[in-house]
Design a protein around this motif. Structure first.
Motif, PDB file in Angstrom:
ATOM      1  N   UNK A 171      17.293   1.429  -1.228  1.00 12.60           N
ATOM      2  CA  UNK A 171      16.728   1.631   0.106  1.00 12.60           C
ATOM      3  C   UNK A 171      15.213   1.751  -0.019  1.00 12.60           C
ATOM      4  N   UNK A 172      14.483   0.877   0.664  1.00 14.42           N
ATOM      5  CA  UNK A 172      13.024   0.921   0.590  1.00 14.42           C
ATOM      6  C   UNK A 172      12.407   1.317   1.927  1.00 14.42           C
ATOM      7  N   UNK A 173      11.102   1.494   1.924  1.00 12.64           N
ATOM      8  CA  UNK A 173      10.409   1.944   3.122  1.00 12.64           C
ATOM      9  C   UNK A 173      10.526   0.973   4.276  1.00 12.64           C
ATOM     10  N   UNK A 174      10.472  -0.320   3.996  1.00 17.06           N
ATOM     11  CA  UNK A 174      10.573  -1.328   5.056  1.00 17.06           C
ATOM     12  C   UNK A 174      11.926  -1.244   5.760  1.00 17.06           C
ATOM     13  N   UNK A 175      12.995  -1.151   4.983  1.00 21.20           N
ATOM     14  CA  UNK A 175      14.337  -1.047   5.573  1.00 21.20           C
ATOM     15  C   UNK A 175      14.471   0.230   6.400  1.00 21.20           C
ATOM     16  N   UNK A 176      13.922   1.331   5.881  1.00 21.23           N
ATOM     17  CA  UNK A 176      14.022   2.610   6.582  1.00 21.23           C
ATOM     18  C   UNK A 176      13.284   2.564   7.908  1.00 21.23           C
ATOM     19  N   UNK A 177      12.054   2.041   7.920  1.00 25.62           N
ATOM     20  CA  UNK A 177      11.256   2.024   9.146  1.00 25.62           C
ATOM     21  C   UNK A 177      11.821   1.052  10.174  1.00 25.62           C
ATOM     22  N   UNK A 178      12.240  -0.126   9.743  1.00 30.81           N
ATOM     23  CA  UNK A 178      12.819  -1.084  10.694  1.00 30.81           C
ATOM     24  C   UNK A 178      14.080  -0.497  11.332  1.00 30.81           C
ATOM     25  N   UNK A 179      14.913   0.143  10.524  1.00 29.18           N
ATOM     26  CA  UNK A 179      16.109   0.788  11.084  1.00 29.18           C
ATOM     27  C   UNK A 179      15.718   1.875  12.078  1.00 29.18           C
ATOM     28  N   UNK A 180      14.733   2.683  11.724  1.00 26.93           N
ATOM     29  CA  UNK A 180      14.311   3.773  12.612  1.00 26.93           C
ATOM     30  C   UNK A 180      13.723   3.235  13.912  1.00 26.93           C
ATOM     31  N   UNK A 181      12.980   2.126  13.838  1.00 25.13           N
ATOM     32  CA  UNK A 181      12.428   1.524  15.052  1.00 25.13           C
ATOM     33  C   UNK A 181      13.535   0.975  15.954  1.00 25.13           C
TER      34      UNK A 181
END
Length: 558
Positions: free
Chosen positions: A441-451
């Motif tokens: 799990x990377x930062x890009x996946x985390x932020x896109x999911x959160x958005x």
């Protein structure tokens, strides 16, 4: 004027200003400043008493016309056949004298609400926000969950009158142990707010105690009166249990808690309480006592947390409220105090899990220093966002996401478990932790999911006029499908979503036309599947709530 009431009024003013936009957009508050402050007081009471995020608190506020005497309603997923529900009714006065009892007619309304709202068969007139939450609770009740209701009467004045107390006692003859009552005033709120800082307190032990040192860690074992435990629980409330297991399960239909209460209620059995009970386990950063004193130590404790024994503490508190502390003074309980480095999360976690092995644990704060959390925070910061690992008492900005939101979003969207994202929040940082926070799990996946999660939640909270009726319960499923459409448009799978194509992904979902297209397609797909399940019949809200707890609905959608 009451100093406590003045301090609370300052807190209320701050909340009213800080959440002005949210109160207007989500709750439809107009220009009535007194009502805005009343809602801010509801928010303050809920935030102070319950371990909830700001968006969860807003969701639970149902104040308005046809609110059945209920200003806020919060509930948890059923546990051991019980569903824990908190009802809050507030009365906020402009005058800050600290006087003015909580009105009896408001108590009567709450009693009437408890009798009617949790019977799935009854039709009750209520506003839409309350109806959506009540039908969700009723769906659980219809499936066999037994409501355990905590009725909270809060004001910036004094407690209810003796006449109102008699009204409550008369109602309890019918309601039984399924309903507990508590008053929260300015002084109580102020004490709990002050306890948001690390709990530093003193414990009065009885008899002799033992202190030992193990590998530079100290342990104290002794005993204390259960009346002392009740006093401490009254003062600090939920802040004693932030690293503990689930919230209090109540007395009714809980065999262990009923047995604890029964022992305390029998004077001839109180001396045996020490032998019947497993005791209280406490962690702290430091404890101090007068070692030159042979017994009856008064122990000073810094950064105290009860990690095991929360059910006992709450049961003792409830019995003390019913009988008076002096009536249970002779009963004693074993206490274990571990002095540990508060950064020693692995050990604290291990102790908590070991001493609560029969219960699911929620230890979000203990995960804050885990390597994967630190790495994720750094990855997210390099993308221009902030990852708030620990809970903070301030509003989340548009460029921030809490670990709780990220966990829910990743579980719903990338792990394709939207039903668990919503209804198993307390397991996100325990039993589901390794499923959510995988090594890749990377930062890009985390932020896109959160958005995506944020956009779906905004649509749920501010639905358009033509919104489908399942939107109130299906936003995590919508977010899951939005994630699927996004990856399709990017021509990649999840494993290839990273910092190199993050800007592309962000532009796609921040484009208004694309976003509305994703939302619209997701809602249409869910509508199609629901129609096939219900054979074209219009489901009730209870049925919809139950449907969105089904794991096989995910398979049908994907």
């Amino acid at each position: 004027m009451s100093l406590a009431a003045q301090v609370i009024d300052q807190q209320v003013s701050g909340i009213a200003d800080r959440f002005r936009n949210e109160f207007t957009a989500e709750l439809g508050l107009g220009s009535d400043e007194h009502r805005r402050r009343g809602v801010a007081f509801i928010f303050l009471v809920a935030k102070t008493m319950l371990p909830l995020e700001d968006d969860e608190i807003l969701d639970g506020i149902v104040d308005g016309g046809n609110d059945c005497g209920i200003d806020a309603l919060y509930f948890e997923s059923p546990d051991q056949g019980n569903i824990k529900i908190t009802l809050i009714q507030v009365k906020y006065r402009k005058h800050l004298s600290g006087e003015g009892a909580f009105p009896e007619n408001a108590i009567i309304k709450m009693i009437d609400a408890v009798k009617k709202l949790f019977d799935p068969r009854l039709t009750v007139t209520m506003n839409e926000r309350l109806r959506l939450r009540i039908e969700e609770v009723r769906a659980f009740v219809r499936e066999g969950a037994i409501p355990q209701v905590d009725a909270v009467a809060a004001n910036n004045g004094s407690r209810w009158t003796s006449t109102a107390q008699q009204t409550i006692e008369n109602a309890q003859a019918q309601l039984g142990d399924q309903v507990t009552w508590q008053h929260v005033g300015s002084s109580h709120l102020l004490a709990m707010l002050q306890a948001r800082k690390p709990v530093d307190t003193e414990l009065q032990l009885t008899g002799k105690a033992l202190v030992e040192t193990f590998d530079f860690r100290r342990v104290l074992m002794g005993r204390m009166s259960v009346a002392e435990l009740a006093r401490m629980t009254n003062r600090y409330g939920n802040f004693l249990f932030e690293k503990n297991i689930r919230r209090y399960l109540g007395l009714s239909n809980n065999r262990v808690n009923e047995a604890v209460a029964a022992t305390l209620r029998q004077p001839d059995q109180q001396s045996n309480f020490y032998f019947y009970n497993n005791g209280i386990t406490i962690t702290c950063s430091q404890f101090r006592h007068n070692a030159l004193q042979r017994d009856d130590w008064r122990v000073q404790i810094s950064n105290m947390q009860i990690i095991n024994g929360g059910q006992t503490a709450r049961t003792v508190q409830q019995v003390a409220q019913q009988m008076g502390s002096e009536a249970i003074e002779t009963a004693e309980v074993l206490v274990r105090i571990y002095e540990l480095n508060q950064n020693d999360n692995e050990l604290i976690h291990a102790i908590t899990v070991a001493t609560n092995s029969q219960n699911p644990v929620e230890i979000r704060d203990l995960k804050a220093n885990e390597p994967e959390q630190k790495a994720l925070a750094q990855s997210i910061s390099l993308l221009g966002y902030t990852y708030r690992v620990k809970r903070e008492d301030r509003t989340v900005t548009s460029k921030e996401f809490t670990s709780a939101v990220v966990a829910e979003a990743v579980l719903a969207i990338w792990r394709r478990r939207p039903h668990q994202a919503r209804f198993m929040r307390r397991q996100h940082f325990s039993t589901l932790y390794n499923i959510i926070f995988t090594k890749d799990l990377n930062g890009a996946q985390a932020i896109i999911a959160a958005l995506l999660h944020r956009y779906a939640e905004q649509r749920r909270k501010q639905p358009p006029q033509d919104a489908p009726n399942f939107l109130a319960y299906g936003s995590r499923f919508i977010a899951m499908l939005m994630g699927r459409y996004l990856l399709r448009d990017m021509g990649i799978d999840l494993a290839h979503l990273d910092h190199r194509n993050f800007d592309h992904a962000q532009r796609l979902i921040q484009n208004k036309d694309n976003l509305l297209n994703y939302l619209s397609h997701s809602e249409k797909e869910i509508s199609r599947v629901l129609a096939s399940l219900d054979h074209g019949q219009q489901p009730t809200l209870q049925q919809l709530s139950a449907t969105f707890r089904r794991g096989d609905l995910v398979e049908m959608l994907l």
